[in-house]
Design an enzyme around this catalytic site. Structure first.
Site, short mmCIF file in Angstrom:
data_model
loop_
_atom_site.label_atom_id
_atom_site.label_comp_id
_atom_site.label_asym_id
_atom_site.label_seq_id
_atom_site.Cartn_x
_atom_site.Cartn_y
_atom_site.Cartn_z
N GLY A 12 0.82 -1.26 0.26
CA GLY A 12 0.03 -0.10 -0.07
C GLY A 12 0.73 1.23 0.00
N TYR A 146 -14.95 -2.40 8.42
CA TYR A 146 -13.46 -1.67 8.36
C TYR A 146 -13.15 -2.03 10.08
CZ TYR A 146 -9.63 1.78 9.16
OH TYR A 146 -8.56 2.22 9.52
N LYS A 150 -10.28 -4.67 11.26
CA LYS A 150 -9.35 -4.18 12.34
C LYS A 150 -9.36 -5.36 13.64
CE LYS A 150 -7.63 -1.18 9.66
NZ LYS A 150 -6.17 -1.53 8.91
N ILE A 176 -5.40 10.57 10.50
CA ILE A 176 -3.95 11.06 10.23
C ILE A 176 -3.86 12.05 9.24
CG2 ILE A 176 -1.52 10.43 8.97
CD1 ILE A 176 -2.52 8.63 11.62
N1 SER Z 1 -8.66 7.40 9.21
C1 SER Z 1 -9.36 6.03 9.40
C2 SER Z 1 -10.96 6.26 8.80
O1 SER Z 1 -11.57 7.20 8.96
C3 SER Z 1 -9.72 5.69 10.89
O2 SER Z 1 -8.59 4.57 10.93
O3 SER Z 1 -11.27 5.16 8.32
#
Ligand code: SER
Length: 323
Positions: A12, A146, A150, A176
């Site tokens: 990635g 998601y 995880k 981030i």
């Molecule tokens: N930045 C990610 C998202 O919003 C969260 O881990 O999916």
């Protein structure tokens, strides 16, 4: 960590984190020791097109196996994955890529004695998790595909560590914020978009409610966290997958206040996306990262003010705009 002279693989690599982790690792261990890979090809003007690059689909075991043996890979930073909002549009793709990819990467890591970095997320928590200063060890019942991948990924990485002795390590990353590559369809993407819009248009329409508090981190801290965790002495790590880390806990109303110190005319309004709002409402408002601080010395360098000043300056330069 002892990876001897074996190479590092980043999957990635063209994504938000990979675009900056690859150059950071190349600066640290030498360009010839880092192989970037992605399911996309780098654009000719991308810095990643200069070093070792392999086109690979992480759900294809033989492709990964071949790559790892050909380049004598000793450490894998497995960043390939589908984010939360896109995952709700394409749940089966999120499962195939996030779980199928990780499982195959773990198998190759086991067979070739590679160490592995796995990025987990604040998305690994759900509405039954304590939302303020979410503990390291707590309830994890996420409601997004998601988040499910995880949590399952954290457990699978711990299983491979315990059962097969694979050195797996992970971080529960918050949103981030960065200026090199965009995030690929997450719930926290507003915190990146807002800077682009502040510089270009002086206004932004936010898809989350003004009071939606979520953890965030600036990219330089993220890179330091990943590298510090991977270089930590294994005996100090009582946890592995995955450590809570955070740098700031902020809302869409607080970010414009920080931006206005540099762009006074900036205005924000809100048009709520119900899907992303529901995801955000199921996530922690702040993480307790004391385990990371105690076990491998985690400490962020950028708070909201420092991140905003640096982000605006560097993004404006990159976009060729005046602040
Ligand atoms: N930045 C990610 C998202 O919003 C969260 O881990 O999916």
């Amino acid at each position: 960590m002892d990876v001897n002279d074996r190479r590092i693989l980043v999957t990635g690599a063209l994504g938000q984190i990979g675009s900056e982790l690859v150059p950071a690792l190349r600066a640290r261990v030498g360009p010839a020791r880092v192989v970037a890979s992605d399911i996309r090809m780098p654009r000719p003007d991308s810095p990643l097109s200069e070093g070792l690059f392999e086109h690979v689909d992480c759900t294809e075991l033989r492709q990964i196996q071949d790559l790892v043996r050909r380049h004598d890979i000793g450490a894998i930073y497995h960043l390939a994955g589908v984010l939360s909002a896109v995952g709700e549009d394409w749940p089966h793709v999120a499962w195939d890529v996030n779980m199928g990819g990780l499982y195959r990467i773990l198998e190759v890591a086991r067979q070739n004695r590679c160490v592995l970095f796995f990025p987990s997320s604040i998305g690994a928590f759900g509405p039954t998790t304590p939302r303020e200063r979410t503990p390291q060890d707590t309830l994890q019942r996420p409601q997004t595909i998601y988040g499910i991948t995880k949590v399952a990924g954290e457990l699978l990485c711990d299983y491979y560590a315990r059962r097969f002795g694979v050195d797996t390590r992970g971080l529960r990353l918050p949103g981030i914020i960065s200026y090199v590559a965009p995030p690929g369809g997450g719930t926290t993407d507003y915190a990146v978009e807002i800077f682009h819009h502040a510089i270009r248009y002086r206004r932004y329409t936010c898809f989350l409610r003004a009071d939606t508090r979520l953890d965030m981190m600036y990219m330089p801290d993220t890179l330091r966290a990943i590298i510090a965790l991977m270089e930590a002495e294994p005996v100090r790590l009582h946890h592995r997958n995955a450590f809570n880390v955070t740098a700031m806990s902020i809302t869409p109303a607080e970010l414009p206040q920080a931006i206005r110190r540099h762009v006074p005319e900036f205005v924000i309004d809100y048009r709520i996306d119900p899907v992303r709002q529901a995801i955000a409402d199921s996530w922690p408002r702040s993480l307790d990262d004391s385990a990371a601080r105690a076990q491998w010395g985690w400490a962020p360098a950028y708070d909201l003010e420092a991140m905003t000043a640096d982000m605006l300056e560097r993004l404006a330069e990159r976009l060729g705009n005046e602040l």
